[in-house]
Design a protein around this motif. Structure first.
Motif, mmCIF file in Angstrom:
data_model
loop_
_atom_site.group_PDB
_atom_site.id
_atom_site.type_symbol
_atom_site.label_atom_id
_atom_site.label_comp_id
_atom_site.label_asym_id
_atom_site.label_seq_id
_atom_site.Cartn_x
_atom_site.Cartn_y
_atom_site.Cartn_z
ATOM 1 N N ASP A 80 39.715 72.645 1.718
ATOM 2 C CA ASP A 80 41.144 72.393 1.808
ATOM 3 C C ASP A 80 41.889 73.640 2.255
ATOM 4 O OD1 ASP A 80 40.518 73.198 -1.175
ATOM 5 O OD2 ASP A 80 42.604 73.742 -0.764
ATOM 6 N N ASN A 112 33.484 66.705 11.999
ATOM 7 C CA ASN A 112 34.459 67.385 11.161
ATOM 8 C C ASN A 112 35.766 66.607 11.261
ATOM 9 O OD1 ASN A 112 35.848 69.266 9.629
ATOM 10 N ND2 ASN A 112 36.207 70.623 11.368
ATOM 11 N N THR A 145 46.110 69.966 3.684
ATOM 12 C CA THR A 145 45.129 69.428 4.633
ATOM 13 C C THR A 145 43.727 69.515 4.048
ATOM 14 O OG1 THR A 145 46.491 70.074 6.509
ATOM 15 C CG2 THR A 145 44.151 69.728 6.944
ATOM 16 N N SER A 146 42.983 68.432 4.183
ATOM 17 C CA SER A 146 41.584 68.429 3.760
ATOM 18 C C SER A 146 40.698 68.469 4.995
ATOM 19 C CB SER A 146 41.275 67.167 2.941
ATOM 20 O OG SER A 146 39.938 67.199 2.488
ATOM 21 N N ASN A 147 39.619 69.211 4.879
ATOM 22 C CA ASN A 147 38.642 69.332 5.945
ATOM 23 C C ASN A 147 37.342 68.711 5.430
ATOM 24 O OD1 ASN A 147 37.743 70.347 8.473
ATOM 25 N ND2 ASN A 147 36.690 71.982 7.401
ATOM 26 N N ARG A 195 45.339 65.503 7.561
ATOM 27 C CA ARG A 195 46.597 66.170 7.207
ATOM 28 C C ARG A 195 47.438 65.308 6.263
ATOM 29 N NH1 ARG A 195 45.150 67.321 12.225
ATOM 30 N NH2 ARG A 195 45.044 69.510 12.834
ATOM 31 N N VAL A 199 39.676 66.517 10.099
ATOM 32 C CA VAL A 199 40.810 67.232 9.535
ATOM 33 C C VAL A 199 41.845 66.168 9.175
ATOM 34 C CG1 VAL A 199 42.618 68.935 9.970
ATOM 35 C CG2 VAL A 199 40.311 69.286 10.887
#
Length: 105
Positions: A14, A67, A18-20, A71, A69
């Motif tokens: 994170d 990946n 936003t989390s990744n 938001r 992302v």
């Protein structure tokens, strides 16, 4: 119906709100199925109830990874969120349980 968990493992990080989320396929065949079935729109749909505003998918074929992302999904972030999991580590489990469409095989 297969889920992401059947084909890969998922890690979460994170930054702010936003989390990744990184999905690493177990094999080349699994990666191809994930490319076809785990779209940014599908992930956004999965996280919409948590406030996700936008999802961007990045592909990394050499590692068999995707990946995402996501938001706006952390209710403001670690220092402002009242959620039990302010870092959003449990979001990896939510993504791992995402069902993949049959046509992605």
């Amino acid at each position: 119906m297969r889920t992401v968990r059947d084909l890969a493992h998922v890690r979460a990080g994170d930054k702010g709100n936003t989390s990744n989320l990184v999905v690493v396929a177990d094999s080349e065949a699994a990666y191809e199925e994930l490319l076809a079935g785990l779209t940014a729109d599908r992930v956004h749909e999965r996280f919409a109830h948590l406030g996700a505003k936008e999802v961007t998918r990045y592909e990394h074929p050499p590692t068999g990874a995707l990946n995402f992302v996501v938001r706006g999904v952390l209710a403001g972030g670690v220092t402002t969120s009242l959620r039990v999991d302010g870092h959003g580590k449990s979001l990896s489990s939510l993504l791992a349980g995402t069902k993949l469409p049959e046509e992605s095989r």
